[in-house]
Write a protein that holds these residues in place. Sequence first.
Motif, PDB file in Angstrom:
ATOM      1  N   GLY A 151       0.824  -1.208   0.000  1.00 38.57           N
ATOM      2  CA  GLY A 151       0.000   0.000   0.000  1.00 38.57           C
ATOM      3  C   GLY A 151       0.851   1.247   0.000  1.00 38.57           C
ATOM      4  N   GLU A 152       0.571   2.130   0.956  1.00 43.43           N
ATOM      5  CA  GLU A 152       1.245   3.433   0.968  1.00 43.43           C
ATOM      6  C   GLU A 152       2.678   3.361   1.472  1.00 43.43           C
ATOM      7  OE1 GLU A 152       0.082   6.377  -0.265  1.00 43.43           O
ATOM      8  OE2 GLU A 152      -1.490   5.047  -1.024  1.00 43.43           O
ATOM      9  N   ASN A 153       2.981   2.319   2.267  1.00 43.78           N
ATOM     10  CA  ASN A 153       4.303   2.263   2.899  1.00 43.78           C
ATOM     11  C   ASN A 153       5.156   1.121   2.386  1.00 43.78           C
ATOM     12  OD1 ASN A 153       3.777   4.482   4.715  1.00 43.78           O
ATOM     13  ND2 ASN A 153       2.416   3.078   5.817  1.00 43.78           N
ATOM     14  N   PHE A 154       6.451   1.376   2.297  1.00 41.62           N
ATOM     15  CA  PHE A 154       7.436   0.361   1.939  1.00 41.62           C
ATOM     16  C   PHE A 154       7.368  -0.762   2.973  1.00 41.62           C
ATOM     17  CE2 PHE A 154      11.811  -1.247   2.268  1.00 41.62           C
ATOM     18  CZ  PHE A 154      12.080  -1.531   0.940  1.00 41.62           C
ATOM     19  N   GLY A 155       7.251  -2.003   2.514  1.00 44.20           N
ATOM     20  CA  GLY A 155       7.067  -3.097   3.478  1.00 44.20           C
ATOM     21  C   GLY A 155       7.694  -4.415   3.068  1.00 44.20           C
ATOM     22  N   PHE A 156       7.168  -5.477   3.653  1.00 45.47           N
ATOM     23  CA  PHE A 156       7.740  -6.819   3.586  1.00 45.47           C
ATOM     24  C   PHE A 156       7.971  -7.325   2.150  1.00 45.47           C
ATOM     25  CE2 PHE A 156       7.007 -11.544   4.288  1.00 45.47           C
ATOM     26  CZ  PHE A 156       8.164 -11.760   5.020  1.00 45.47           C
ATOM     27  N   VAL A 157       6.947  -7.237   1.308  1.00 50.13           N
ATOM     28  CA  VAL A 157       7.075  -7.764  -0.059  1.00 50.13           C
ATOM     29  C   VAL A 157       8.074  -6.921  -0.856  1.00 50.13           C
ATOM     30  CG1 VAL A 157       5.816  -8.370  -2.175  1.00 50.13           C
ATOM     31  CG2 VAL A 157       4.727  -8.677   0.054  1.00 50.13           C
ATOM     32  N   ASP A 158       8.081  -5.630  -0.606  1.00 55.05           N
ATOM     33  CA  ASP A 158       9.076  -4.760  -1.267  1.00 55.05           C
ATOM     34  C   ASP A 158      10.494  -5.208  -0.903  1.00 55.05           C
ATOM     35  OD1 ASP A 158       7.011  -2.855  -2.255  1.00 55.05           O
ATOM     36  OD2 ASP A 158       6.767  -2.445  -0.125  1.00 55.05           O
ATOM     37  N   VAL A 159      10.697  -5.510   0.367  1.00 58.96           N
ATOM     38  CA  VAL A 159      12.024  -5.965   0.821  1.00 58.96           C
ATOM     39  C   VAL A 159      12.382  -7.279   0.126  1.00 58.96           C
ATOM     40  CG1 VAL A 159      13.399  -6.729   2.817  1.00 58.96           C
ATOM     41  CG2 VAL A 159      11.769  -4.848   3.087  1.00 58.96           C
ATOM     42  N   GLY A 160      11.389  -8.129  -0.061  1.00 57.86           N
ATOM     43  CA  GLY A 160      11.636  -9.432  -0.681  1.00 57.86           C
ATOM     44  C   GLY A 160      12.008  -9.354  -2.141  1.00 57.86           C
ATOM     45  N   LEU A 161      11.390  -8.403  -2.841  1.00 59.47           N
ATOM     46  CA  LEU A 161      11.568  -8.361  -4.299  1.00 59.47           C
ATOM     47  C   LEU A 161      12.642  -7.396  -4.780  1.00 59.47           C
ATOM     48  CD1 LEU A 161      10.512  -9.435  -7.038  1.00 59.47           C
ATOM     49  CD2 LEU A 161       8.854  -7.551  -7.023  1.00 59.47           C
ATOM     50  N   ILE A 162      12.798  -6.260  -4.133  1.00 58.75           N
ATOM     51  CA  ILE A 162      13.645  -5.209  -4.708  1.00 58.75           C
ATOM     52  C   ILE A 162      15.107  -5.646  -4.952  1.00 58.75           C
ATOM     53  CG2 ILE A 162      14.164  -3.979  -2.511  1.00 58.75           C
ATOM     54  CD1 ILE A 162      13.530  -2.389  -5.997  1.00 58.75           C
ATOM     55  N   PRO A 163      15.663  -6.568  -4.170  1.00 59.45           N
ATOM     56  CA  PRO A 163      17.041  -6.970  -4.482  1.00 59.45           C
ATOM     57  C   PRO A 163      17.210  -7.532  -5.899  1.00 59.45           C
ATOM     58  CG  PRO A 163      16.519  -7.631  -2.270  1.00 59.45           C
ATOM     59  CD  PRO A 163      15.222  -7.158  -2.896  1.00 59.45           C
ATOM     60  N   TYR A 164      16.142  -8.139  -6.432  1.00 59.49           N
ATOM     61  CA  TYR A 164      16.236  -8.690  -7.793  1.00 59.49           C
ATOM     62  C   TYR A 164      16.463  -7.593  -8.828  1.00 59.49           C
ATOM     63  CZ  TYR A 164      15.105 -13.324  -6.187  1.00 59.49           C
ATOM     64  OH  TYR A 164      15.171 -14.541  -5.559  1.00 59.49           O
ATOM     65  N   TYR A 165      16.068  -6.387  -8.489  1.00 56.38           N
ATOM     66  CA  TYR A 165      16.259  -5.261  -9.414  1.00 56.38           C
ATOM     67  C   TYR A 165      17.743  -5.092  -9.755  1.00 56.38           C
ATOM     68  CZ  TYR A 165      15.858  -0.454 -11.215  1.00 56.38           C
ATOM     69  OH  TYR A 165      15.919   0.683 -11.998  1.00 56.38           O
ATOM     70  N   SER A 166      18.609  -5.375  -8.801  1.00 53.99           N
ATOM     71  CA  SER A 166      20.046  -5.216  -9.065  1.00 53.99           C
ATOM     72  C   SER A 166      20.575  -6.346  -9.973  1.00 53.99           C
ATOM     73  CB  SER A 166      20.842  -5.169  -7.758  1.00 53.99           C
ATOM     74  OG  SER A 166      20.758  -6.402  -7.084  1.00 53.99           O
ATOM     75  N   TRP A 167      19.741  -7.342 -10.195  1.00 55.46           N
ATOM     76  CA  TRP A 167      20.099  -8.439 -11.116  1.00 55.46           C
ATOM     77  C   TRP A 167      19.494  -8.223 -12.511  1.00 55.46           C
ATOM     78  CZ3 TRP A 167      22.376 -13.574 -10.002  1.00 55.46           C
ATOM     79  CH2 TRP A 167      23.049 -13.584  -8.768  1.00 55.46           C
ATOM     80  N   TYR A 210      26.427  -8.428 -12.758  1.00 54.37           N
ATOM     81  CA  TYR A 210      26.600  -8.972 -14.112  1.00 54.37           C
ATOM     82  C   TYR A 210      27.934  -9.709 -14.225  1.00 54.37           C
ATOM     83  CZ  TYR A 210      27.332  -8.933 -19.181  1.00 54.37           C
ATOM     84  OH  TYR A 210      27.600  -9.295 -20.469  1.00 54.37           O
ATOM     85  N   GLU A 211      28.992  -9.083 -13.742  1.00 54.89           N
ATOM     86  CA  GLU A 211      30.316  -9.715 -13.809  1.00 54.89           C
ATOM     87  C   GLU A 211      30.375 -10.989 -12.963  1.00 54.89           C
ATOM     88  OE1 GLU A 211      33.025  -6.510 -12.961  1.00 54.89           O
ATOM     89  OE2 GLU A 211      32.369  -5.479 -14.802  1.00 54.89           O
ATOM     90  N   PHE A 212      29.678 -10.951 -11.825  1.00 54.38           N
ATOM     91  CA  PHE A 212      29.587 -12.141 -10.972  1.00 54.38           C
ATOM     92  C   PHE A 212      28.892 -13.280 -11.727  1.00 54.38           C
ATOM     93  CE2 PHE A 212      26.837 -14.664  -8.184  1.00 54.38           C
ATOM     94  CZ  PHE A 212      27.771 -15.231  -7.328  1.00 54.38           C
ATOM     95  N   VAL A 213      27.790 -12.946 -12.393  1.00 54.54           N
ATOM     96  CA  VAL A 213      27.026 -13.954 -13.144  1.00 54.54           C
ATOM     97  C   VAL A 213      27.897 -14.541 -14.256  1.00 54.54           C
ATOM     98  CG1 VAL A 213      25.074 -14.276 -14.727  1.00 54.54           C
ATOM     99  CG2 VAL A 213      24.742 -13.035 -12.595  1.00 54.54           C
ATOM    100  N   LEU A 214      28.612 -13.679 -14.970  1.00 52.36           N
ATOM    101  CA  LEU A 214      29.486 -14.164 -16.049  1.00 52.36           C
ATOM    102  C   LEU A 214      30.529 -15.128 -15.494  1.00 52.36           C
ATOM    103  CD1 LEU A 214      30.273 -11.040 -18.284  1.00 52.36           C
ATOM    104  CD2 LEU A 214      28.580 -12.851 -18.659  1.00 52.36           C
ATOM    105  N   ARG A 215      31.139 -14.741 -14.380  1.00 51.25           N
ATOM    106  CA  ARG A 215      32.198 -15.534 -13.765  1.00 51.25           C
ATOM    107  C   ARG A 215      31.681 -16.875 -13.253  1.00 51.25           C
ATOM    108  NH1 ARG A 215      33.689 -11.252 -10.707  1.00 51.25           N
ATOM    109  NH2 ARG A 215      32.802 -12.132  -8.829  1.00 51.25           N
ATOM    110  N   LYS A 216      30.532 -16.772 -12.575  1.00 51.42           N
ATOM    111  CA  LYS A 216      30.045 -17.929 -11.827  1.00 51.42           C
ATOM    112  C   LYS A 216      29.194 -18.877 -12.675  1.00 51.42           C
ATOM    113  CE  LYS A 216      29.101 -19.848  -7.740  1.00 51.42           C
ATOM    114  NZ  LYS A 216      28.120 -19.989  -6.757  1.00 51.42           N
TER     115      LYS A 216
END
Length: 221
Positions: A151-167, A210-216
């Motif tokens: 809803g209006e506030n940053f919460g649990f599901v946001d914490v769960g999903l947002i790290p994938y944005y960096s991938w 990205y570089e981690f993914v390429l390496r690993k």
Amino acid sequence: MGQVGGEVVVLMDVNVSMFGMRARIALAEKQVEYEYSEQDLGNKSSLLLEMNPIHKKIPILIHNGKPVCESQIIVQYIDEVWHDKNPLLPSDPYQKSQARFWFDLIDKKAFNHGSKLWETKGEELEKAKKEFIEFYKTLEGELGDKPYFGGENFGFVDVGLIPYYSWFYAYETLGNFKVEGECPKLVAWAKRCMERESVSKSLADPQEVYEFVLRKFVGSK
Ligand SMILES: N[C@@H](CCC(=O)N[C@@H](CS)C(=O)NCC(=O)O)C(=O)O
Ligand SMILES: *[C@@H]1O[C@H](CO)[C@@H](O)[C@H](O)[C@H]1NC(C)=O
């Protein structure tokens, strides 16, 4: 040592880990001081094996000497221990069940949808891309026109999903597509989350991921 009012908090982690990022965001939301301890998963320390003997994985939150494992459980633990500041889970039982449902869906699906993009090629890759996009469209549908999942506030599901944005940069580069073209509202949500310091300072640099993914993971492809 991250010591606050007699509390000692240590996070055993790996910078590019989306699971670790969840714990970092939750700790930042609660303004908990802690010691960050980067781990070498190629040569696991005896402390890591002692603190998480079952899975032998990071992240591990060590609170006053006692380990908490599994990122979803760590985020809930942080929310309960430091409950006075920025609650992440709603208090209403039904709303709480729904937040847990979506976080659990992310846990069951998101990592594999991403990995498929470097595990496959040709027709299989096209199918993987389609399924990846369908998954994120499902999440986008749940977000709807709300600023955050809860809803209006940053919460649990946001914490769960947002790290994938960096991938996403790795997904997009290896899969040769853009998430924003398919899921503009979801990417707008991600950018909104990135305006929070707790998120921007906790997410790994997309280039580094990205570089981690390429390496690993890539190479056999
Ligand atoms: N379900 C776990 C997943 C954690 C996980 O997969 N951690 C990886 C790094 S991203 C790990 O420690 N892997 C070590 C290994 O598998 O040997 C969570 O949510 O915390
Ligand atoms: C593994 O880590 C230990 C200390 O934790 C270190 O002494 C050892 O040299 C490392 N081994 C390798 C192969 O990096």
